[in-house]
Write a protein that holds these residues in place. Structure first.
Motif, PDB file in Angstrom:
ATOM      1  N   LYS A 202       0.818  -1.217   0.000  1.00 56.90           N
ATOM      2  CA  LYS A 202       0.000   0.000   0.000  1.00 56.90           C
ATOM      3  C   LYS A 202       0.855   1.271   0.000  1.00 56.90           C
ATOM      4  N   SER A 203       2.122   1.097  -0.203  1.00 58.18           N
ATOM      5  CA  SER A 203       3.027   2.241  -0.145  1.00 58.18           C
ATOM      6  C   SER A 203       2.699   3.259  -1.235  1.00 58.18           C
ATOM      7  N   SER A 204       2.907   4.504  -0.896  1.00 55.72           N
ATOM      8  CA  SER A 204       2.661   5.560  -1.880  1.00 55.72           C
ATOM      9  C   SER A 204       3.830   5.697  -2.861  1.00 55.72           C
ATOM     10  N   HIS A 205       4.964   5.151  -2.509  1.00 57.05           N
ATOM     11  CA  HIS A 205       6.126   5.198  -3.410  1.00 57.05           C
ATOM     12  C   HIS A 205       5.976   4.067  -4.429  1.00 57.05           C
ATOM     13  N   TRP A 206       6.047   4.396  -5.688  1.00 58.87           N
ATOM     14  CA  TRP A 206       5.792   3.427  -6.744  1.00 58.87           C
ATOM     15  C   TRP A 206       6.748   2.245  -6.730  1.00 58.87           C
ATOM     16  N   PHE A 207       8.030   2.492  -6.419  1.00 54.87           N
ATOM     17  CA  PHE A 207       9.015   1.417  -6.451  1.00 54.87           C
ATOM     18  C   PHE A 207       8.725   0.394  -5.364  1.00 54.87           C
ATOM     19  N   VAL A 208       8.413   0.847  -4.169  1.00 56.76           N
ATOM     20  CA  VAL A 208       8.115  -0.053  -3.054  1.00 56.76           C
ATOM     21  C   VAL A 208       6.855  -0.857  -3.341  1.00 56.76           C
ATOM     22  N   ALA A 209       5.836  -0.208  -3.884  1.00 55.22           N
ATOM     23  CA  ALA A 209       4.566  -0.874  -4.162  1.00 55.22           C
ATOM     24  C   ALA A 209       4.680  -1.921  -5.273  1.00 55.22           C
ATOM     25  N   LEU A 210       5.586  -1.727  -6.222  1.00 53.36           N
ATOM     26  CA  LEU A 210       5.706  -2.660  -7.349  1.00 53.36           C
ATOM     27  C   LEU A 210       6.777  -3.735  -7.166  1.00 53.36           C
ATOM     28  N   THR A 211       7.590  -3.643  -6.129  1.00 52.77           N
ATOM     29  CA  THR A 211       8.701  -4.580  -5.970  1.00 52.77           C
ATOM     30  C   THR A 211       8.224  -6.025  -5.855  1.00 52.77           C
ATOM     31  N   ARG A 212       7.300  -6.317  -4.961  1.00 50.23           N
ATOM     32  CA  ARG A 212       6.848  -7.696  -4.780  1.00 50.23           C
ATOM     33  C   ARG A 212       6.150  -8.245  -6.019  1.00 50.23           C
ATOM     34  N   PRO A 213       5.228  -7.523  -6.630  1.00 49.76           N
ATOM     35  CA  PRO A 213       4.603  -8.056  -7.843  1.00 49.76           C
ATOM     36  C   PRO A 213       5.607  -8.290  -8.967  1.00 49.76           C
ATOM     37  N   LEU A 214       6.581  -7.393  -9.118  1.00 39.25           N
ATOM     38  CA  LEU A 214       7.589  -7.586 -10.171  1.00 39.25           C
ATOM     39  C   LEU A 214       8.475  -8.788  -9.879  1.00 39.25           C
ATOM     40  N   LEU A 215       8.845  -8.984  -8.629  1.00 35.56           N
ATOM     41  CA  LEU A 215       9.626 -10.176  -8.271  1.00 35.56           C
ATOM     42  C   LEU A 215       8.842 -11.446  -8.571  1.00 35.56           C
ATOM     43  N   ALA A 216       7.543 -11.429  -8.285  1.00 35.20           N
ATOM     44  CA  ALA A 216       6.707 -12.593  -8.581  1.00 35.20           C
ATOM     45  C   ALA A 216       6.624 -12.839 -10.081  1.00 35.20           C
ATOM     46  N   LEU A 217       6.501 -11.769 -10.853  1.00 35.06           N
ATOM     47  CA  LEU A 217       6.441 -11.896 -12.313  1.00 35.06           C
ATOM     48  C   LEU A 217       7.756 -12.443 -12.855  1.00 35.06           C
ATOM     49  N   ILE A 218       8.856 -11.919 -12.397  1.00 37.73           N
ATOM     50  CA  ILE A 218      10.178 -12.412 -12.831  1.00 37.73           C
ATOM     51  C   ILE A 218      10.328 -13.880 -12.448  1.00 37.73           C
ATOM     52  N   SER A 219       9.890 -14.230 -11.264  1.00 35.51           N
ATOM     53  CA  SER A 219       9.974 -15.615 -10.797  1.00 35.51           C
ATOM     54  C   SER A 219       9.168 -16.547 -11.700  1.00 35.51           C
ATOM     55  N   ALA A 220       7.937 -16.164 -12.003  1.00 37.47           N
ATOM     56  CA  ALA A 220       7.076 -16.998 -12.850  1.00 37.47           C
ATOM     57  C   ALA A 220       7.642 -17.117 -14.269  1.00 37.47           C
ATOM     58  N   CYS A 221       8.133 -16.024 -14.791  1.00 38.00           N
ATOM     59  CA  CYS A 221       8.707 -16.057 -16.146  1.00 38.00           C
ATOM     60  C   CYS A 221       9.957 -16.915 -16.210  1.00 38.00           C
ATOM     61  N   SER A 222      10.839 -16.775 -15.219  1.00 36.52           N
ATOM     62  CA  SER A 222      12.076 -17.563 -15.239  1.00 36.52           C
ATOM     63  C   SER A 222      11.787 -19.051 -15.067  1.00 36.52           C
ATOM     64  N   ALA A 223      10.808 -19.388 -14.218  1.00 42.65           N
ATOM     65  CA  ALA A 223      10.448 -20.794 -14.041  1.00 42.65           C
ATOM     66  C   ALA A 223       9.842 -21.341 -15.336  1.00 42.65           C
ATOM     67  N   SER A 224       8.980 -20.576 -15.968  1.00 43.61           N
ATOM     68  CA  SER A 224       8.365 -21.021 -17.223  1.00 43.61           C
ATOM     69  C   SER A 224       9.418 -21.213 -18.308  1.00 43.61           C
ATOM     70  N   TYR A 225      10.313 -20.261 -18.440  1.00 43.08           N
ATOM     71  CA  TYR A 225      11.369 -20.359 -19.443  1.00 43.08           C
ATOM     72  C   TYR A 225      12.238 -21.591 -19.178  1.00 43.08           C
ATOM     73  N   TYR A 226      12.591 -21.821 -17.907  1.00 41.63           N
ATOM     74  CA  TYR A 226      13.439 -22.961 -17.553  1.00 41.63           C
ATOM     75  C   TYR A 226      12.758 -24.281 -17.913  1.00 41.63           C
ATOM     76  N   VAL A 227      11.484 -24.411 -17.571  1.00 46.53           N
ATOM     77  CA  VAL A 227      10.769 -25.671 -17.829  1.00 46.53           C
ATOM     78  C   VAL A 227      10.546 -25.882 -19.326  1.00 46.53           C
ATOM     79  N   ILE A 228      10.225 -24.830 -20.056  1.00 42.34           N
ATOM     80  CA  ILE A 228       9.943 -24.949 -21.493  1.00 42.34           C
ATOM     81  C   ILE A 228      11.222 -25.166 -22.302  1.00 42.34           C
ATOM     82  N   SER A 229      12.295 -24.499 -21.939  1.00 42.55           N
ATOM     83  CA  SER A 229      13.514 -24.551 -22.752  1.00 42.55           C
ATOM     84  C   SER A 229      14.364 -25.790 -22.497  1.00 42.55           C
TER      85      SER A 229
END
Length: 173
Positions: A113-140
């Motif tokens: 709920k942080s008003s600072h954009w970087f703090v508010a987006l850090t966790r969702p972006l980490l989750a997105l990077i995590s999901a993408c890297s796992a998908s790429y690893y399994v598919i490739s």
């Protein structure tokens, strides 16, 4: 006393340890204190051995069988008090773990709920990077290692609430 009661008493006494047995035995008067001190000394000797817990428990059962019925009754009172102490300790431990979990959850919510954009987006972006890297690893990879894939997808799964589901099911460590 029946054998199951004596067996349970032996387990409780071994788990509590000699110092606690002596302390609790002192709460019930001189005769109970003497019995508790004698048993605590025997448990201390038995506990020093390298034997497994079950073997130690059998030795304590043998020592308890040597006691008179009055002494067994006194030790039964000590066992009840030791069980109360153990239950209270476990309740405090659970309360402590819940406090730590709640504190972590409040920190996560505050970051989301942080008003600072970087703090508010850090966790969702980490989750997105995590999901993408796992998908790429399994598919490739023709033969992906599921341990590595699990590690890579871990952040995304945590963000999406899998830890909450594990906790409600009682399987979280």
């Amino acid at each position: 006393m029946d054998p199951f009661t004596i067996f349970g008493l032996a387990k409780t006494l071994l788990s509590a340890g000699p110092t606690l047995i002596k302390t609790v035995g002192g709460m019930f008067g001189d005769s109970a204190s003497e019995t508790a001190v004698r048993m605590a000394n025997k448990i201390e000797q038995i506990d020093k051995s390298i034997a497994p817990f079950e073997v130690k428990q059998k030795h304590v059962v043998n020592e308890l069988n040597k006691l008179s019925p009055q002494e067994l009754e006194r030790m039964g009172k000590v066992q009840v008090e030791l069980a109360k102490i153990e239950a209270e300790r476990q309740a405090r431990q659970l309360e402590h773990e819940e406090t730590i979990f709640e504190s972590g959850q409040q920190t996560i919510r505050a970051g989301d709920k942080s008003s600072h954009w970087f703090v508010a987006l850090t966790r969702p972006l980490l989750a997105l990077i995590s999901a993408c890297s796992a998908s790429y690893y399994v598919i490739s990879n023709p033969k992906p290692d599921m341990v590595i894939a699990g590690f890579l997808i871990g952040l995304a799964a945590t963000y999406m609430g899998s830890r909450y589901k594990e906790k409600t099911m009682g399987i979280a460590s």
